[in-house]
Design a protein around this motif. Structure first.
Motif, short mmCIF file in Angstrom:
data_model
loop_
_atom_site.label_atom_id
_atom_site.label_comp_id
_atom_site.label_asym_id
_atom_site.label_seq_id
_atom_site.Cartn_x
_atom_site.Cartn_y
_atom_site.Cartn_z
N ILE A 349 33.04 65.28 21.49
CA ILE A 349 32.21 66.46 21.29
C ILE A 349 31.06 66.42 22.29
O ILE A 349 30.39 65.40 22.43
N VAL A 350 30.83 67.55 22.95
CA VAL A 350 29.77 67.65 23.95
C VAL A 350 28.81 68.75 23.55
O VAL A 350 29.21 69.91 23.37
N ASN A 351 27.54 68.37 23.38
CA ASN A 351 26.49 69.34 23.07
C ASN A 351 25.72 69.70 24.34
O ASN A 351 25.59 68.88 25.26
N ARG A 352 25.17 70.90 24.36
CA ARG A 352 24.43 71.41 25.52
C ARG A 352 22.94 71.45 25.22
O ARG A 352 22.52 71.88 24.14
N PHE A 353 22.13 71.00 26.19
CA PHE A 353 20.67 71.07 26.11
C PHE A 353 20.20 72.04 27.18
O PHE A 353 20.45 71.82 28.38
N HIS A 354 19.53 73.12 26.76
CA HIS A 354 19.13 74.15 27.73
C HIS A 354 18.09 75.07 27.10
O HIS A 354 17.65 74.87 25.97
N GLY A 355 17.71 76.08 27.83
CA GLY A 355 16.88 77.16 27.30
C GLY A 355 15.51 76.71 26.85
O GLY A 355 14.79 76.00 27.56
N ALA A 356 15.14 77.13 25.63
CA ALA A 356 13.80 76.85 25.11
C ALA A 356 13.51 75.35 25.08
O ALA A 356 12.38 74.92 25.37
N ALA A 357 14.50 74.53 24.75
CA ALA A 357 14.29 73.08 24.69
C ALA A 357 13.94 72.52 26.05
O ALA A 357 13.18 71.54 26.16
N ALA A 358 14.48 73.12 27.11
CA ALA A 358 14.27 72.61 28.46
C ALA A 358 12.96 73.09 29.07
O ALA A 358 12.61 72.66 30.18
N ARG A 359 12.26 73.98 28.38
CA ARG A 359 10.99 74.49 28.92
C ARG A 359 9.77 73.79 28.30
O ARG A 359 8.63 74.15 28.59
N VAL A 360 9.99 72.79 27.45
CA VAL A 360 8.90 72.04 26.85
C VAL A 360 8.42 70.97 27.83
O VAL A 360 9.24 70.30 28.48
N ASP A 361 7.12 70.80 27.95
CA ASP A 361 6.55 69.76 28.79
C ASP A 361 7.05 68.39 28.32
O ASP A 361 6.92 68.06 27.13
N PRO A 362 7.65 67.58 29.20
CA PRO A 362 8.16 66.27 28.76
C PRO A 362 7.11 65.39 28.11
O PRO A 362 7.46 64.50 27.32
N ALA A 363 5.84 65.60 28.42
CA ALA A 363 4.78 64.78 27.82
C ALA A 363 4.29 65.33 26.49
O ALA A 363 3.50 64.67 25.81
#
Length: 456
Positions: A349-363
């Motif tokens: 199973i492969v999940n995708r990480f994108h969109g709103a989750a990817a626009r959060v500051d890593p810190a």
């Protein structure tokens, strides 16, 4: 066990029995086997004491009693960690499975749940109001364990990870005190809690942001195995340009004859169902679906698709890798793994990480990997009486084939205890701050069985 340690254990048991009554379960009790059991039959750890707590005060009492008795401590919330870290041999389990209450505030669009609540418990109170929260993809998963490490799911593009929607939480610390983690409480604990797992205390209450979504366009498309390469190549092209509203899982699931078949599982989380239908039609056109079950459903029904894949009679082993995109190397590794599927219950199973989750500051949170990526779950399953060797070998071969393109670290909720170094690597530049938080909130490493282990 020495006479002194046995006496100490007895003192702790008498104290807890006074407050918990029959909700304190010890080895030898008739209820012990059922209380100890988790969904993965491969987990055989035998704790000494299980304290089924009803509120934060009882959790505090249990944590303090374990410390006084020198008993190893573990926490069972949803109990879904495949490696069984909710149980420690000879230890005391703080069992939150009775703390599953959920309350929705429709005006504020928030929901508050107990530390043992599952996604199903949460959605049961929000769905009647047309509101949902960011969850995982299985409704029986506990929200606390999911949220404190990450929370990939069908709404990730629109709403982010589950942890991105956590507004605040109550936490019982290693010394038995209770604090509120949040922007208006202990903000450092709130930062660490969003990605650092159960390393800092027992989460007894969580409050989430809700999203208006009366229905989601979701379901399952399965294709002939011979179309695997075309399906995965088309998937890669579509998700690279997908809007936030479209999140697509992919991989291989056992078909009716036990042979692995490629699947696509779209979640369209916008009220514009016509646009969603066009997106699904494009996915459908990648091959000749032999299963086509996509339509508008309430969000809980979409999660129910995967609930039936788990049997607590079977044994499970997970391996996982992060990788940037569904490249030809990734597709070849998955297709080869599917062709060698060792049992009719195993899956990729492969999940995708994108969109709103990817626009959060890593810190901004402890969860550091904020660039679009994929996370592969290699799920080996064997039935009672089977030996695990060939299933372990298969899972290892799949992730080894993904290693040339793998990103550093990995999603800690899918990694095993022997992969803690890999889990710590997933925090990147956030690791030093996270380790400082561990030393501040749990200097004695009381929560040593948390996901992942934080040392250093």
């Amino acid at each position: 066990m020495s006479a002194t340690s046995a006496a100490t254990d007895d003192t702790a048991i008498r104290l807890l029995r006074k407050h918990l009554g029959e909700r304190l379960i010890v080895a030898g009790d008739g209820a012990f086997a059922g209380a100890r059991r988790v969904w993965n039959a491969a987990v055989t750890s035998r704790p000494a004491v299980i304290a089924r707590c009803a509120d934060a005060a009882e959790v505090s009492l249990a944590v303090s009693a374990a410390a006084d008795a020198g008993l190893p401590l573990s926490v069972r919330a949803g109990g879904h960690d495949w490696a069984g870290r909710a149980l420690r041999d000879g230890g005391l389990v703080v069992d939150l499975t009775g703390m599953r209450g959920a309350h929705v505030d429709t005006a504020a669009r928030t929901v508050t749940v107990g530390g043992g609540a599952t996604a199903a418990d949460l959605l049961a109170v929000t769905t009647p109001h047309g509101l949902v929260a960011a969850t995982g993809v299985v409704s029986s998963v506990g929200m606390a364990g999911l949220t404190t490490v990450g929370g990939y799911g069908g709404l990730i593009g629109r709403a982010g990870l589950a942890l991105d929607n956590l507004l605040d939480a109550d936490v019982v610390l290693a010394d038995g005190s209770t604090v509120k983690a949040g922007p208006d409480g202990d903000s450092e604990l709130w930062w660490a809690l969003r990605g650092g797992g159960g390393n800092f205390g027992v989460v007894t209450r969580l409050r989430y942001r809700l999203h208006e979504l009366p229905a989601v366009l979701a379901g399952m498309l399965m294709f002939p195995f011979e179309e695997s390469a075309a399906v995965l190549a088309g998937y890669a092209e579509i998700v690279a340009e997908a809007p936030d509203e479209l999140t697509v899982m992919c991989g291989f699931l056992p078909g009716p004859d036990g042979r692995a078949l490629p699947f696509l599982c779209p979640f369209w989380s916008s009220g514009d169902l016509a646009a969603g239908e066009r997106a699904v039609a494009r996915l459908r056109s990648l091959g000749h679906p032999i299963v086509d079950q996509v339509g508008p459903v309430p969000y809980p029904a979409a999660l129910a698709m995967f609930d039936g894949n788990i049997s607590d009679r079977n044994s499970y082993l997970l391996r996982s890798r992060w990788f940037p995109e569904m490249s030809p190397i990734a597709a070849d590794a998955l297709i080869a793994g599917a062709a060698a599927l060792p049992s009719p219950y195993s899956a990729l199973i492969v999940n995708r990480f994108h969109g709103a989750a990817a626009r959060v500051d890593p810190a901004a949170t402890a969860f550091a990997l904020r660039t679009p990526h994929q996370v592969a779950e290699v799920i080996a399953v064997w039935t009672p009486g089977e030996t695990p060797e060939r299933h372990r070998a298969w899972a290892g071969s799949v992730v080894t084939a993904l290693d040339p393109i793998a990103l550093p670290g990995g999603y800690p909720n899918l990694l095993g205890p022997e992969e803690d170094e890999r889990a710590r690597a997933s925090y990147g530049a956030n690791l030093d701050r996270l380790l400082r938080a561990k030393r501040r909130y749990d200097p004695g490493n009381v929560f040593a069985s948390a996901v992942p282990a934080l040392i250093g």
